[in-house]
Write a protein that holds these residues in place. Structure first.
Motif, mmCIF file in Angstrom:
data_model
loop_
_atom_site.group_PDB
_atom_site.id
_atom_site.type_symbol
_atom_site.label_atom_id
_atom_site.label_comp_id
_atom_site.label_asym_id
_atom_site.label_seq_id
_atom_site.Cartn_x
_atom_site.Cartn_y
_atom_site.Cartn_z
ATOM 1 N N SER A 51 -4.827 -2.117 -7.018
ATOM 2 C CA SER A 51 -6.231 -1.778 -7.279
ATOM 3 C C SER A 51 -6.465 -1.567 -8.778
ATOM 4 O O SER A 51 -7.491 -1.982 -9.317
ATOM 5 N N GLN A 95 -11.778 -1.005 -2.290
ATOM 6 C CA GLN A 95 -10.887 -0.679 -1.177
ATOM 7 C C GLN A 95 -11.548 0.315 -0.227
ATOM 8 O O GLN A 95 -11.454 0.176 0.980
ATOM 9 N N ASP A 176 -10.587 -6.074 -2.659
ATOM 10 C CA ASP A 176 -9.496 -5.102 -2.511
ATOM 11 C C ASP A 176 -9.345 -4.786 -1.024
ATOM 12 O O ASP A 176 -10.120 -4.012 -0.473
ATOM 13 N N GLU A 177 -8.378 -5.408 -0.404
ATOM 14 C CA GLU A 177 -8.096 -5.246 1.023
ATOM 15 C C GLU A 177 -9.316 -5.544 1.906
ATOM 16 O O GLU A 177 -9.823 -4.661 2.590
HETATM 17 MG MG LIG Z 1 -5.355 -0.160 -3.622
#
Ligand SMILES: [Mg+2]
Ligand SMILES: Nc1ncnc2c1ncn2[C@@H]1O[C@H](COP(=O)(O)OP(=O)(O)OP(=O)(O)O)[C@@H](O)[C@H]1O
Lengths: 266, 261
Positions: A51, A95, A176-177
């Motif tokens: 991140s 995220q 992010d994810e």
């Molecule tokens: Mg992360």
């Protein structure tokens, strides 16, 4: 000295980027070049700085050392004001989603468009684009809900809709994810969405994920961040069958022996 | 110490950028669209409690002063003394303190939560300056609303004082209003309101700054709220002293000394 050679195919480039928080070294002279129109997947253990790496691309964090280039220009020393131009071309899916909880779902998705076009496009047009984006992630009909009333996976999908809802879509999307907390079918839809944006609109994507299936399906290239550096770099096929022990264990989801020590000792 | 100075420096830069965005906010319909709901929220939250505070301050001042003034045969003048204290000093300060608690805490909590859930980062990532988008409207709302709320405190203070003066102690109502009118000048009310605007600015900026710079989850937000109130409170008292020094100098230069009784 810091002259950038004309390499228009490299839309994002990190050169020797280092980042420390206190005494903790999170990134140590990391190099990364992202090809225009490609999907780059970054994997790595929790807390290795994935991140943090993404945040460097849009200047939410600044490197302690090294350079960040975007579209052939060195941007890491840009002021907040100068960075605006970069940030308007690059979308970021956080995220933890970072939805604005004072706004409804529809307002959240419309917000970046309103900021970007401030008055140049009608409310109706923006609302329609927002509806389309929500439909793409399977969130039609939730326009008037508040983020606080959504489930985890629903929030994630609204955050995705907020990042893609532009016409034309953003040049670069940093995820992010994107599939964390989604059921396998929804995750598949998101994977296909990332691919569709690439094929139809030539969107460049950087995807941080823990989902190996997703990495295999969306990635043109997979990198593994480990101990503040990239340990593996290659096509999904290469990386996912890597012989390097740490990469192999990570990809197969096998715990490191030392992490198990505290569980097994009696 | 250097930490304190560094913090103060950061606060000044933060305040400067919030203030520099004020013309852009006031000059654009979208700026007003952000400002008006803030002002509305501050006003509706605070009017009842500010009116109550004002009324009781007026009442207690008369209660306290009556026996002394009556003994000196000056009870007719008591209203003037009470009202000038309220208009010039107690109205703005108490309105400021009430707002610091009522509004400052809420602002810090709101922005602090946005901070720890990365909503501020999300705004920046979209190319929107969170100071322009979030802080300037809140700051302006505080600057505009504090003087207005001070007016409520002033009026209620005068009425509360009159009530105790006339109904409880049997003072002469005509004399009360006559001397009040003679002694309390536009200048006193005006400087009170100007001070209130400064207090409002301090409250808004401190509350937003604390929200923007808190870290560490829910606990961090809670701590920031407390710090925000304490810092605003101290800032109000310090500002009040220095603004009084400036205002008094100004008055002496312009009109010369005056006596109240
Ligand atoms: Mg992360
Ligand atoms: N603003 C910050 N201040 C201090 N430390 C930070 C900050 N941001 C990140 N870190 C630290 O940097 C390290 C990497 O964080 P990062 O969020 O990038 O991890 P990650 O690889 O994304 O992990 P995950 O897969 O769990 O999301 C962590 O140890 C974290 O504690």
């Amino acid at each position: 000295m810091n002259e950038t050679r004309a390499q228009p195919d490299r839309i994002i480039e990190l050169r020797g980027v280092s980042k420390r928080f206190g005494s903790q070294v999170v990134l140590n002279r990391v190099d990364l070049a992202v090809q225009r129109g490609s999907v780059t997947v970054i994997i790595g253990r929790s807390g290795t700085g994935k991140s943090v790496l993404l945040k460097h691309i849009v200047g939410l964090l600044r490197p302690d050392e090294g350079e960040v280039h975007y579209e052939g220009r060195r941007v890491d020393q840009f002021s907040e004001r100068d960075f605006k131009a970069v940030r308007r071309e690059v979308s970021f899916v956080f995220q933890l989603n970072a939805l604005f909880d004072s706004m409804s779902v529809a307002e959240n998705v419309a917000f970046p468009m309103q900021e970007l076009w401030s008055g140049r496009r009608s409310r109706r047009e923006i609302a329609e684009l927002a509806d389309q984006a929500l439909e793409m992630v399977g969130m039609e009909g939730s326009q008037s809900k508040r983020p606080a009333d959504l489930s985890g996976g629903e929030k994630k999908r609204v955050a995705l809709a907020r990042a893609i809802a532009l016409d034309p879509p953003p040049k670069v999307i940093l995820y992010d994810e994107p599939t964390a907390g989604l059921d396998p079918q929804r995750a598949d839809v998101i994977n296909k969405l990332i691919r569709k944006l690439q094929h139809e609109y030539h969107v460049t994507s950087v995807v941080v994920t823990h989902d190996m299936k997703s990495a295999r399906e969306v990635g043109d290239r997979v990198l593994m961040l480990h101990d503040a550096r990239f340990l593996a770099d290659g096509t999904p096929e290469e990386v996912l069958v890597s012989k390097v022990d740490q990469v192999r264990r990570f990809v197969q989801g096998l715990a490191e022996p030392e992490d198990l020590a505290s569980l097994t000792e009696e | 110490m250097t930490d304190l100075l560094g913090n103060f420096g950061r606060f000044c830069l933060f305040s400067l950028s919030a203030v520099l965005y004020a013309p852009a906010t006031l000059g654009h319909p979208r700026g007003w669209a952000r400002l008006v709901p803030q002002a509305f929220a501050i006003g509706t939250k605070s009017v009842p409690v500010i009116m109550l505070t004002g009324a009781f301050v007026g009442m207690v001042l008369v209660e306290q002063g009556w026996s002394q003034f009556d003994a000196a045969n000056l009870s007719d003048r008591l209203g003037a003394i009470v009202n000038i204290s309220v208009a010039a000093e107690l109205g703005p300060v108490l309105a400021g303190v009430m707002l610091a608690g009522r509004v400052g805490g809420a602002l810090t909590a709101e922005l602090g939560t946005m901070n720890v859930t990365e909503q501020l980062l999300a705004l920046r990532a979209m190319g929107t300056d969170p100071v322009h988008y979030l802080v300037t409207p809140r700051f302006l709302a505080c600057v505009l609303l504090t003087p207005i709320l001070t007016c409520y405190a002033d009026v209620m203070g005068a009425l509360g004082a009159w009530l105790v003066f006339a109904a409880v102690h049997g003072g002469d109502s005509t004399a009360y209003w006559k001397y009040t009118q003679e002694v309390v000048q536009i200048w006193d009310v005006g400087t009170g309101l100007v001070k209130a605007a400064f207090f409002g600015a301090a409250i808004g900026l401190i509350a937003c700054y604390k929200g923007f710079h808190c870290r560490g989850g829910a606990q961090g937000v809670g701590r920031a709220c407390t710090e925000s109130f304490v810092a605003s409170f101290i800032a109000i008292l310090i500002l009040d002293y220095f603004l009084n020094v400036v205002v008094n100098q100004f008055y002496l230069q312009a009109y010369g000394p005056r006596s109240l009784i």
